[in-house]
Each structure stands twice: as structure tokens, then as C-alpha cells.
Enzyme design. Structure first.
Site, PDB file in Angstrom:
ATOM      1  N   LYS A 195      11.370 -53.256  51.867  1.00  0.00           N
ATOM      2  CA  LYS A 195      12.739 -53.609  52.240  1.00  0.00           C
ATOM      3  C   LYS A 195      13.439 -54.422  51.158  1.00  0.00           C
ATOM      4  O   LYS A 195      14.664 -54.489  51.129  1.00  0.00           O
ATOM      5  CB  LYS A 195      12.744 -54.374  53.562  1.00  0.00           C
ATOM      6  CG  LYS A 195      12.351 -53.514  54.748  1.00  0.00           C
ATOM      7  CD  LYS A 195      13.443 -53.393  55.756  1.00  0.00           C
ATOM      8  CE  LYS A 195      13.345 -52.093  56.516  1.00  0.00           C
ATOM      9  NZ  LYS A 195      14.464 -51.837  57.401  1.00  0.00           N
ATOM     10  N   ASP A 205      14.255 -57.809  62.049  1.00  0.00           N
ATOM     11  CA  ASP A 205      12.926 -58.124  62.585  1.00  0.00           C
ATOM     12  C   ASP A 205      12.149 -58.937  61.562  1.00  0.00           C
ATOM     13  O   ASP A 205      11.010 -59.295  61.790  1.00  0.00           O
ATOM     14  CB  ASP A 205      12.151 -56.831  62.854  1.00  0.00           C
ATOM     15  CG  ASP A 205      12.735 -56.081  64.027  1.00  0.00           C
ATOM     16  OD1 ASP A 205      13.013 -56.705  65.042  1.00  0.00           O
ATOM     17  OD2 ASP A 205      12.903 -54.855  63.904  1.00  0.00           O
TER      18      ASP A 205
HETATM   19  C1  LIG Z   1       7.369 -52.877  57.133  1.00  0.00           C
HETATM   20  C2  LIG Z   1       8.376 -51.923  57.626  1.00  0.00           C
HETATM   21  N1  LIG Z   1       8.092 -50.616  57.618  1.00  0.00           N
HETATM   22  C3  LIG Z   1       8.970 -49.702  58.065  1.00  0.00           C
HETATM   23  C4  LIG Z   1      10.200 -50.080  58.557  1.00  0.00           C
HETATM   24  C5  LIG Z   1      11.134 -49.031  59.078  1.00  0.00           C
HETATM   25  O1  LIG Z   1      12.279 -48.873  58.285  1.00  0.00           O
HETATM   26  P1  LIG Z   1      13.602 -48.307  58.949  1.00  0.00           P
HETATM   27  O2  LIG Z   1      14.070 -49.327  59.943  1.00  0.00           O
HETATM   28  O3  LIG Z   1      14.526 -48.108  57.811  1.00  0.00           O
HETATM   29  O4  LIG Z   1      13.228 -47.047  59.654  1.00  0.00           O
HETATM   30  C6  LIG Z   1      10.544 -51.438  58.587  1.00  0.00           C
HETATM   31  C7  LIG Z   1      11.837 -51.878  59.104  1.00  0.00           C
HETATM   32  O5  LIG Z   1      12.080 -53.054  59.278  1.00  0.00           O
HETATM   33  C8  LIG Z   1       9.614 -52.380  58.104  1.00  0.00           C
HETATM   34  O6  LIG Z   1       9.875 -53.690  58.091  1.00  0.00           O
END
Ligand SMILES: Cc1ncc(COP(=O)(O)O)c(C=O)c1O
Length: 406
Positions: free
Chosen positions: A85, A133
């Protein structure tokens, strides 16, 4: 397959709209395109501390699972923020500030100038905000600090102290909000409107697309790295990628579609069964909101609503949508930490392993594996999207005896 974790059930919906020979058409190009991908790469690879994250081969786990090749893109070290992210929110903050500098002063600046303190008078008047989150907010907070503006972050009660503190370390004002993630998304949007803050969300809805598309263009840097890192090898046959609001999966989908064309890997989106908004949307063929606590242990995936621009891409580009239960999460984190048959040890956070769980679950379900074309010849790519983003929690899970944190 020889089992690496106890059997568990996956739910799956095949997407009949996804066709390998479909072209990446103008409607999709208007969202995520080569120019945007190239610009994100040029910008992000110029930031201090940039380095491609490792694409780790896991031959032991591949053999145990009964596939030819398994590669794990390990995002734990991304810019010292612990997750992929880092690429998205900070990039969107930089783009927003450059736009504001130009609008207010008529000067086209660069993020290098902002980092060096240029246009501080304008930047420090700007407050960016978001709901999170944890990981997206950390990226926005980092970007705000890097480029010199203020930052306010809303988090649902489920976000841990450790993850809150990580955002505060970048100077953000972090506030707990009653309700679930989607409630904090709605509240920050209302408060931004009232207070003149700039919302840098990773979730788009009709009429709100620019920051989410910037965020997604940022994520394409990760997908692009995997292509460069696999140069000379046969392309993956399948990519399993976890879905929260879908920005990540859509960015991977768009990047692979434009780079590999009809030879692109099949893309399978995997969500926790407690927050399965893409799975439910795919079942009815239109965006559906999943309500409730969304209290999955995979906190980064605890979204009940799809991002609309992500849905536009994935509803035609994803081959299938899967759900996995929470119960596999901790055990799979421990499997990766131990390494299977001499595989390197990997630090994977709770939200990092959903794609891998989806792969293992699909392989355990013969009809599904066959439907997805998964078998002994498959070369699979999974995205380990976070490391120990809450180190204390991670240690508790890894040290715990039987799937529950110690
Ligand atoms: C560690 C991690 N993996 C995957 C995701 C999923 O990404 P997206 O919300 O763009 O689908 C998030 C989203 O916060 C994340 O923090």
C-alpha cells in the site's frame, strides 16, 4: 496434493465475462492505462529508498501443493512501511499536491521539489484524509509527511493500537470511529466535505475516481516489477490476488492484461468469506454491499463494498472470485514462517496470505482446480501484500500453539 494445512472449504464463482482473447478496450484504458502506469513507475522509482521487493521462489510449497512453480511477491519491505500500500496512497497524495500547487500558483512542480520544502506555504494549508484498516492510511500519512501537508485518518475500532501508532509516527492525526470499515469510509467523506479536507480514498464511487485511480496506478509498480523479475522465464499461468475494495486486484489485472495480452495469467480474486463483496457482486453480476461486522482476521480485506472502478476492471478481467475462511490464516502464516522443505522463511501478515489460501483451497477442490486449469504444469504467482504490519500481533500468532494468537 500433500497437505500443508488442514483442508478447508472455498466458495467460487467463475466469471463468464472474462475471455482470454478480449482486448483491453477504451473504457478500461480510460481508467488504467500505459501512460499512467509509466508515470507511476517513473515517479515512485525516484523516491528515496525505492527498491523492487523480492519475488521469492517457493519450490517446496509448490511441490507440496502439486504445481510446477510458485512465486511469492513479498511486499513486507516496501519503503519500510510493511505493505504494497506504500505505493498507492502516497502516490495519490503527491499527485494531489502537485495539482493544487499548479492550480494555486500556476507553477508545475515536482515531488522532488516538495520533498525539498518547495511550495511549503501551499502544501501546509492542505489536509488530506482517508479511512483505513491500517495500511492505506499508513501510506497516506507517509506521503503527507514526505510532501509536506497535514493528514487526518479515520479507523474502525477493529484496527489495533500498533497499527494506529504506526500512522501517528508519520505525524497523522488518527481517530477511532464507531462502526465498521465502511462506516469510517462514509464518515470521513462527510467530514472532508464539511471541513475542506482532501479525501484520498482507495475506494471509488460514482463521481469520485481520481485519487482511487492514482492509488491503483501506484500499485501497478508492484505488478510491473514481477514482470521484469520474471523476464526470460515462462509467464505465470495463474495469479491469485486478495481483494479488499479491489484496487490491488484491478491494478494487477490491468497491468498484466496490457503487458501480456492474451497470454496473461488467469486472475483469481480471493476474499475472506466474512467480507466477500466481490464474490457476492459476481454472483449477481452487479456491485453488491455486504453488511455486518466484517470481522475477519484479515483486517486489510475487511471491506463490504467494491470500489466501482475496480469492479469495472475485474467484472470483465478476473477469471474467478473465491472466498476463504479465517481459520486457515494463522496456520498459513506459520507455514510461510517455517518454510516448506527448505523454502526461505517468509514474514507474512494476516492479509498477505489470502491469495495463497485461495490457491491451496482451489487445488483441494478437484472440480474447481480443473475448471481453473490448475494442475501439475501450473506456474502460479501470489502476492504477499504485507509483512508484520503489527509486529506484536505477528509474534503472538507465529508463537501461538494452534491457530489462535498466543
Ligand atoms: C495487506 C493488504 N493486502 C491486500 C489488501 C487489499 O487491497 P484492496 O483494498 O485494494 O483490494 C489490503 C487493503 O488494505 C491490504 O492492506
Amino acid at each position: 496434493m500433500s497437505r500443508v494445512i488442514p483442508p478447508f472449504e472455498v466458495q467460487a464463482v467463475r466469471n463468464s465475462n472474462a475471455r482470454a482473447d478480449a482486448t483491453y478496450g477504451p473504457e478500461l484504458r480510460a481508467l488504467l492505462n500505459e501512460a499512467g502506469i509509466a508515470a507511476a513507475w517513473e515517479e515512485i522509482s525516484s523516491w528515496p529508498g525505492y527498491a523492487p521487493t523480492p519475488l521469492v521462489r517457493l519450490p517446496g510449497l509448490a511441490a507440496a501443493a502439486g504445481i510446477h512453480d510458485l512465486r511469492y511477491k513479498d511486499e513486507g519491505g516496501r519503503f519500510g512501511l510493511g505493505s504494497f500500500k506504500a505505493l498507492g496512497g502516497a502516490y495519490a497524495v503527491g499527485r494531489l499536491l502537485l495539482g493544487e500547487v499548479e492550480a494555486r500558483s500556476g507553477v508545475r512542480s515536482t515531488t522532488a521539489e516538495l520533498r525539498a520544502g518547495g511550495h511549503r506555504d501551499i502544501a501546509r494549508e492542505i489536509t488530506v484524509c482517508t479511512a483505513t484498516d491500517g495500511n492505506h492510511g499508513r501510506s497516506v500519512a507517509w506521503g503527507a509527511q514526505l510532501f509536506g501537508c497535514k493528514c487526518i485518518i479515520y479507523i474502525p475500532a477493529t484496527v489495533s493500537e500498533g497499527r494506529k501508532a504506526a500512522m501517528e509516527r508519520f505525524g497523522a492525526d488518527v481517530r477511532w470511529i464507531e462502526g465498521n470499515y465502511d462506516d469510517s469510509v462514509r464518515q470521513v467523506a462527510d467530514d472532508a466535505e464539511r471541513n475542506g479536507w482532501y479525501l484520498v480514498s482507495d475506494t471509488s464511487h460514482p463521481g469520485y475516481t481520481i485519487p482511487p485511480l492514482d492509488v491503483m496506478h501506484g500499485y501497478t509498480v508492484m505488478a510491473g516489477e514481477t514482470i521484469r523479475q520474471s523476464m526470460g522465464d515462462a509467464a505465470p499461468t495463474h495469479a491469485f490476488v486478495q481483494g479488499g475494495v479491489g484496487g490491488l486486484a484491478a491494478a494487477v489485472c490491468a497491468c498484466f492484461w496490457q503487458s501480456y495480452g492474451s497470454a496473461r495469467p488467469r486472475l483469481i480474486v480471493v476474499e475472506p468469506n466474512k467480507a466477500a463483496c466481490f464474490y457476492e457482486s459476481a454472483r449477481v453480476g452487479a456491485p453488491v454491499t455486504v453488511t455486518g461486522d466484517l470481522d475477519t482476521v484479515m483486517g486489510g480485506l475487511a471491506s463490504g463494498e467494491v470500489s466501482r472502478v475496480a469492479w469495472e476492471v475485474l467484472s470483465v478481467g478476473a477469471d474467478a472470485f473465491l472466498t476463504v475462511p479465517d481459520e486457515t490464516t494463522f496456520e498459513l502464516m506459520r507455514v510461510l514462517a517455517r518454510g516448506v522443505d527448505g523454502d526461505p522463511s517468509i514474514v507474512a501478515g494476516e492479509s498477505a496470505i489470502a491469495g495463497l489460501a485461495g490457491l491451496l483451497g482451489a487445488l483441494e477442490t478437484p472440480a474447481l482446480a480443473s475448471d481453473l486449469g490448475l494442475g501439475p504444469d501450473s506456474r502460479v504467482l501470489v502476492f504477499g501484500t504485507e509483512g508484520a504490519t503489527d509486529p506484536e500481533l505477528y509474534q503472538a500468532i507465529i508463537g501461538g500453539p494452534s491457530g489462535a494468537p498466543a
